[in-house]
Design an enzyme around this catalytic site. Structure first.
Site, short mmCIF file in Angstrom:
data_model
loop_
_atom_site.label_atom_id
_atom_site.label_comp_id
_atom_site.label_asym_id
_atom_site.label_seq_id
_atom_site.Cartn_x
_atom_site.Cartn_y
_atom_site.Cartn_z
N ASP A 1 -2.94 4.53 -2.33
CA ASP A 1 -3.91 5.17 -1.44
C ASP A 1 -4.38 6.50 -2.05
OD1 ASP A 1 -5.08 5.07 1.27
OD2 ASP A 1 -3.94 6.90 1.61
N HIS B 1 -11.26 -2.23 4.19
CA HIS B 1 -10.99 -1.87 5.58
C HIS B 1 -11.62 -0.54 5.98
CE1 HIS B 1 -8.14 0.10 3.03
NE2 HIS B 1 -7.84 0.94 4.00
N ASP B 2 -12.32 0.11 5.08
CA ASP B 2 -12.88 1.43 5.37
C ASP B 2 -14.40 1.45 5.50
OD1 ASP B 2 -10.43 2.81 5.41
OD2 ASP B 2 -10.43 3.02 3.24
N GLU C 1 -6.71 3.53 -5.39
CA GLU C 1 -7.90 3.84 -4.63
C GLU C 1 -8.40 5.17 -5.18
OE1 GLU C 1 -9.73 4.67 -0.20
OE2 GLU C 1 -7.74 5.38 -0.70
N ASP D 1 0.87 -1.18 0.00
CA ASP D 1 0.00 0.00 0.00
C ASP D 1 0.91 1.23 0.00
OD1 ASP D 1 -2.30 1.64 0.48
OD2 ASP D 1 -3.18 -0.02 1.62
C1 GLC Z 1 -7.58 5.63 2.34
C2 GLC Z 1 -7.40 4.44 3.24
C3 GLC Z 1 -7.94 4.80 4.58
C4 GLC Z 1 -7.14 5.97 5.11
C5 GLC Z 1 -7.15 7.13 4.12
C6 GLC Z 1 -6.10 8.13 4.45
O1 GLC Z 1 -8.92 5.95 2.15
O2 GLC Z 1 -8.03 3.32 2.70
O3 GLC Z 1 -7.90 3.73 5.47
O4 GLC Z 1 -7.68 6.42 6.31
O5 GLC Z 1 -6.87 6.71 2.82
O6 GLC Z 1 -4.83 7.62 4.16
#
Ligand code: GLC
Length: 496
Positions: free
Chosen positions: A156, A277-278, A215, A54
């Site tokens: 990310d 995970h979010d 993402e 990641d």
């Molecule tokens: C992404 C991650 C999340 C994190 C955010 C800030 O959305 O998946 O878990 O809090 O980025 O890095």
């Protein structure tokens, strides 16, 4: 090819579960050291598994050496690594942009009297991607891991890298949380992001087989798909959040897939996920109380038979539920701040349930988050023994996917029926043809007349969520049991 995506494992003060990185080229001692990582990588490769890291490019931890320097004085050489601005007026941040997590996206630094921008927590200052040195340092970190042999990255919030240079205010819109009351026109999805992604792609292209998935965090799939470029020059894969926001409805899923298929460039490739995970796990989000995992199976068939790369989130293969973590055990800053609103993310981050022993076999010492109370029943060891377990079902599905070229690379074509609660589609390969029928309702599904015949055939059932149907043929008229999912294969002329 199978791969494991590890969420951040770099040194971090853990203000945001490791998404606040204080050193991009090391391993946090709570997980081990670089030798351990190299061993993990080696052992995964031995088993034909790729490993994806990641990469958190948008921001660092406020404890990162660069930020410590940057905030030390206005003329520090690293000042411009981050985004510093004067307030609009005393006590007023530079503009009205909001953090995804809480309040204004600007934090006043008392020492130097300026605000720094952070799209997430105050502990996650945004990197200034317009600064060539900062850009180089970040891209070098990517190279560091590629040189070690990792197979790529999950990037990310890759659509948050740049912000409008003039800091224009976002237009307002209707929404529930303040963040949703702005149209994020100026603080994400900026054209300059694409230069960075293209440069990253050219770096990855130097490492055969390396892959990056972004993402692309937006509610508009078109914005996400834009990060695929022409299908060869930007991301390999982009996450489509529409799928994770869609309610349990055959029509909604069919439309979502149809739109995504249209948006993916010819040379590109789709990706799908249902949980991460979010967000609360999809068994809870999509399921109905007491449905005995029926929807979890329909969802699994869908995820693993659509055209594209599926991403599974640990524990979904055994039906781990979203956990209700007691308030005093919460870790997620979002969950703590907004408690009791159900927006925290700890519910989806409890320890993997391996067995019914202490700490569900996850750990010998008390883990960071409590084990979910379901672990005595919902665990890997039990499901390996159980007939017709969800785990066994995922395994069969994955095996089938590997065996059938049409499921891997075949074209996607939707069939009618979604208005009545059936999401059905073909996967059409050069050699084979598969049909997938998903009954989203809890009623039997029968179609009479012309629409009831699936073109071609005969169709032999390869897998059904109702045991015992495999090997048989689909009866005349499309007949599905309540909540049934079926995968069928067309029998070729010669075999008829
Ligand atoms: C992404 C991650 C999340 C994190 C955010 C800030 O959305 O998946 O878990 O809090 O980025 O890095």
């Amino acid at each position: 090819m199978d791969a494991i995506w590890l969420t951040p494992i770099y040194p971090s003060p853990l203000a945001d579960y490791g998404y606040d990185v204080s050193d991009y080229t090391a391993i946090d001692p709570i997980y081990g050291n670089m030798d351990d990582f190299e061993e993990l990588l080696y052992e995964c490769h031995q088993r034909g598994l790729k490993v994806i890291l990641d990469m958190v490019l948008n921001h660092t931890s406020s404890e990162h050496a660069w930020f410590k320097e940057s905030r030390s004085s206005r003329d520090n050489p690293k000042r411009d690594f981050y985004i510093w601005r004067d307030g609009r007026a005393p006590g007023k941040p530079p503009n009205h942009w909001l953090s995804v997590m809480e309040g204004s996206a600007w934090t006043l630094d008392e020492g130097t009297g300026q605000y720094y921008y952070r799209a997430f927590l105050p502990e996650q200052p945004d990197i200034n991607w317009r600064n060539p040195e900062a850009r180089r340092a970040m891209l070098d970190a990517c190279r560091f891991w590629l040189d070690k042999g990792v197979d790529g990255f999950r990037l990310d919030v890759v659509n948050y890298l740049h912000e409008d240079e003039q800091l224009r205010d976002n237009p307002r819109k209707i929404g529930i949380r303040p963040y949703e009351m702005q149209k994020h026109v100026y603080d994400r999805c900026q054209p300059e992001d694409h230069d960075v992604v293209r440069e990253l792609r050219s770096i990855l292209d130097e490492y055969p087989g390396a892959m990056m998935v972004g993402e692309t965090y937006t509610d508009d799939p078109a914005e996400a798909a834009a990060y695929l470029g022409d299908g060869t020059d930007e991301l390999h894969l982009a996450f489509n959040f529409d799928f994770a926001m869609t309610k349990w409805s055959a029509g909604r899923f069919q439309r979502s897939v149809g739109r995504w298929e249209e948006l993916i460039p010819e040379a590109g490739w789709p990706a799908y996920f249902l949980s991460n995970h979010d967000m609360p796990r999809h068994v809870n989000r999509l399921g109905r109380i007491g449905d005995k995992g029926v929807r979890a199976r329909v969802a699994a068939v869908m995820l693993l038979t659509l055209r594209g790369t599926p991403f599974l989130y640990y524990g979904e293969e055994i039906g781990m539920p979203s956990s209700s973590v007691p308030r005093k055990r919460l870790r997620d800053p979002v969950g703590i701040r907004f408690w009791p609103l159900p927006v925290g993310r700890d519910c989806a981050r409890t320890p993997m349930q391996w067995n019914s022993g202490a700490y569900a076999g996850f750990s010998r010492v008390e883990p960071w988050l409590p084990v979910d109370k379901s672990y005595k029943k919902v665990n890997v060891e039990t499901q390996i023994r159980e007939q017709n377990s969800l785990l066994g079902f995922y395994r069969r599905l994955l095996r089938l996917r590997k065996e059938k070229p049409a499921l891997q690379v075949g074209k996607y074509r939707a069939l009618p029926g979604s208005d009545m609660g059936m999401f059905a589609y073909f996967r059409e390969g050069e050699e084979d043809r598969i049909a997938v029928l998903l009954n989203f309702t809890n009623r039997p599904f029968t179609l009479n007349g012309k629409a009831a015949r699936i073109e071609g055939g005969p169709w032999r059932i390869l897998l059904s969520t109702y045991p015992g149907k495999e090997g048989g043929f689909l009866p005349d008229g499309i007949i599905l049991d309540p909540g049934e999912a079926i995968i069928m294969e067309e029998i070729k002329e010669l075999e008829k």
